[in-house]
Write a protein that holds these residues in place. Sequence first.
Motif, mmCIF file in Angstrom:
data_model
loop_
_atom_site.group_PDB
_atom_site.id
_atom_site.type_symbol
_atom_site.label_atom_id
_atom_site.label_comp_id
_atom_site.label_asym_id
_atom_site.label_seq_id
_atom_site.Cartn_x
_atom_site.Cartn_y
_atom_site.Cartn_z
ATOM 1 N N LEU A 433 0.850 -1.015 -0.058
ATOM 2 C CA LEU A 433 -0.076 0.011 0.040
ATOM 3 C C LEU A 433 0.915 1.405 -0.253
ATOM 4 O O LEU A 433 1.892 1.197 0.454
ATOM 5 N N CYS A 435 0.571 5.868 0.021
ATOM 6 C CA CYS A 435 -0.367 6.918 0.244
ATOM 7 C C CYS A 435 -1.143 7.340 -1.103
ATOM 8 O O CYS A 435 -0.314 7.465 -2.161
ATOM 9 N N ALA A 442 3.552 3.061 2.495
ATOM 10 C CA ALA A 442 3.000 2.752 4.019
ATOM 11 C C ALA A 442 3.474 2.033 4.773
ATOM 12 O O ALA A 442 3.887 0.649 4.329
ATOM 13 N N TRP A 471 -3.750 4.592 10.627
ATOM 14 C CA TRP A 471 -2.492 5.188 9.850
ATOM 15 C C TRP A 471 -2.793 6.580 9.092
ATOM 16 O O TRP A 471 -3.932 7.006 8.711
ATOM 17 N N CYS A 473 -0.338 9.372 6.570
ATOM 18 C CA CYS A 473 1.002 9.572 5.716
ATOM 19 C C CYS A 473 1.872 10.558 6.509
ATOM 20 O O CYS A 473 1.471 11.588 6.848
ATOM 21 N N ARG A 480 -5.816 8.563 3.148
ATOM 22 C CA ARG A 480 -6.322 7.424 2.005
ATOM 23 C C ARG A 480 -5.022 6.576 1.524
ATOM 24 O O ARG A 480 -3.981 7.349 1.593
ATOM 25 N N LEU A 481 -5.472 5.457 1.351
ATOM 26 C CA LEU A 481 -4.217 4.622 0.802
ATOM 27 C C LEU A 481 -4.949 4.312 -0.574
ATOM 28 O O LEU A 481 -5.868 3.929 -0.780
ATOM 29 N N ARG A 482 -3.726 3.735 -1.351
ATOM 30 C CA ARG A 482 -3.971 3.050 -2.609
ATOM 31 C C ARG A 482 -2.981 1.907 -2.750
ATOM 32 O O ARG A 482 -2.123 1.595 -2.055
#
Length: 719
Positions: A433, A435, A442, A471, A473, A480-482
Amino acid sequence: MSSEETPREGGANGAPPEQLALIRAGVREGKEKAPKAKPRTWRGAPVAEHLPVARVLVDKGVLHLDRYFDYAVPADLDADARPGVRVRVRFGAGRGRVRGGRREGGGLVDGFIVERLAESDYSGPLAALAQVVSPEPVLGPDLLALCRAVADRYAGSLADVLQLAVPPRNATAERAPSPDPLPPPAAPAPGSWSRYEQGPAFLESLALGGSPRAVWNALPGPGWSEEIARAVAAALASGRGALVVVPDGRVAARVDAALTTVLGEGRHVLLTADAGPEKRYRQWLAVRRGSVRAVVGTRAAMFAPVRDLGLVVVWDDGDDSHSEPHAPQPHAREVLELRAAHAHCGFLLGAWSTTVEAAQLVESGWARPLVAGRALVRAAAPLVRTVGDHDLARDEAARSARLPTLAWQVAREGLRSGPVLVQVPRRGYVPRLACANCRTPARCRHCAGPLEGQDETRLACAWCGRAEPEWHCPECGALRLRASVVGARRTAEELGRAFPSVPVRTSGREQVLDTVPGSPALVVSTPGAEPVAEGGYAAALLLDGWAMLGRQDLRSDEQALRRWIAAAALVRGQEAGGTVVVVAEPTLRPVQALVRWDPVGHALRELSERAELGFPPVSRMAAVSGPPEAVAEFLSAAELPAEAEVLGPVPLPVTPAGRAGAARRGAPPPGEIWERALVRVPPGRGAALAAALKSAQAARMARGGATPVRLRIDPPDIG
C-alpha cells in the motif's frame, strides 16, 4: 559460470581437462606424506587380516576437515565394512593429528567408507571403526566423484554435498527386495518430436547409444511431457539409464504420468519429498541397485545414482526451485552438466522460455538448439495483445477497477468457450500500500516494515504483524491509501463483481490447484501456481506487468518473460482462438519478445549485453557476506586470482525480527547489519576463484573465527 568448470569448451568429449581432472581425481587433497604403517591392534582386539585400513569420509561439514581419515577395521566388522557403506567412528578429541588416531573420548559421528587399504600413510596408532551402520553400499565411486566435483565448484565441503545426494537411511526400505530389472524397451516413434527440425534425429541418436546435447525451446501446449517421456524411452532402448529433474511435484506428476503411458509400469520411479522417507529411500535403492533405470524427480534427484546413465534432462531451468538452498547451494542445471561430461551421456535442457545460461550453452557450441520452425510457433502460440501506460491513462475502467477495457473484452469473449487465466504478481489481498496523495509507501511505525491489507478494513505489518488501525501519511498527512500491487485474493473479488455469474477460482501459496475443468471460469493465480485447464485456457490476462519488470535485479526482464510465457503456454493456440493480454509497456524488450514469442532471441540479446558488462554467466562471480569487519578481513586474507575484481561491499537489507529461516536463505540474522561484496573473475578462472575462497574459509574456520562469513558461488540475485 565459466567454460572451465562446465563442459562447454575443450576436451575430447566437450569436457575441459581441468574439470575432468576434478571429477576423476577422488578427494584426497591436502594429504600429508608420512611413513606408511599397518594398523596396530585396537585395545588388544584383532583387526582384519586383509585390507585392515578403512579410509573414511567423516560427516563433518566444515571446510578445514574436508578430507579423509584412516581407521582400523576390527576383525568382527571385516565382512560388512565395504566401500560405500555407512559407519560410525570416534572423532573430535585428538589434537594435531591429520588422520585417525582419535582418542577414545571422541564422540561418535557418522561417515562413509571410501576405500579399504592394506596400510595407512599415517604413522601413529589408528582408532577403530566403532560400528557399521548398514552393510548396504550407498556411496559408489561415480557418485563420490560427482559430489567432490560439485563441492569444489561451489567452494563447499564434500560432507555437505553428500547430505544432499544420499537420503537418510531407512532400515525397513533396505530389507525390502528390489524388483528384477526389465529388458530395454523398443525405440519409440518420434511422435510430436517431428514438430522440431532436429527432433527425430535427437531421438535416433539416443536410441543408437549416442550422446547428443541440446537446448530445447518447447512449443506451447501440453505436449512437452510426452516428448520428455519419448526421449527417456530412446535412452532406455539403448540399454542405458535416464534422469529427469523438474521444478516441483506438480510438474513431476505430469512427467510421471507421461512416462507410464509411454514406457508402461515398472520402468521408472518418481523421487519427490511427497513420497515419504521410507518409500523414497526404497525407490532410491532400486535405482542404485540397477533394478530401475529411469528416474523423474525434483531438485534432490539430480544426484540419483542411475546405472549406465545415457540421458539427463532438466525442465524449466530458470525456476528458482532448481537452486538448492542448503550449502553449498548447487543448481540442478550445473550438476547435470557435470554428470553429462563425466558419464559421456546425452543432455537435454528444455523449457517454454530460454535462460541466459541456456543461450550460452548454444553459443559456446557445447549444445545444439532444438527448435521448431516459425510457422509452427505462430500456429501453436496464442495471439498476444498489449495494454501500455498510455492506454491505461485514457481508460476509465482501468483506473477504477484495474481491469483495462481490452482485458475485460477479451475475458468476456473467452468465457464463452472456456476458462480464462488471470495472472497476478502477488498473493494476498492488497500486499503493498502507498499514500493515495503522494505515493509514499505505507510503513509500520514500530519496525518500518511494509503495511499489508488483510481485508478492506484491516491493516497489519508484513514483518512484525502489528495491526495499524489509524494510519496517516508521515509526509503529507493524508489518510487515504492506494494499492501499489494488488494481490490475488483482491483481484478475485474485483473479477467476481465484474462477472457475477462466473465462478472464480484462486491458485497460490495457500492452495495451489493442479488442474481446472474446461468449463467457463475465472482462474486467478500467482506466477508458478497456474493450474492446467482441460483443453487449454480460452484466454489469459497478465496483470501488473510493471511490478515484475520493475524489480531491481539483473534477471528481472528474463524472469518476467519466463513467467509470462509459462502462463501463456497454457492458452489455446492462435488458430483455436486463444488470446493473451499483457498489461505492460509495449515497447519494452520482454513485452516485444512475448508478442513475437521469441524467448531465444531475447536470451541471446541478454547474453550479449552481459558479455559487454562482464556479468554472469559470461563471468564467474561469488558473493561474500557478513558483518563489515569480517568481510573486509576475509577478502584481505584470501589469495584471490590476479584477475579477480571486487565489487562493493554494499549494505544488505536488515532482516526483520521474527523472520524464521533467514540464515538458511542467506539473509543476515534478524537485526544485524551485514555487507556483501561480489568477487568477479573472467572466463577460465572460476575454478581458481572457488579454490581461493574455499581455502580462505577453511583457514578462517580452523582458527575458530566466531563471526560468520557466508560464501555463495554463482549467486542468483546480484541486484
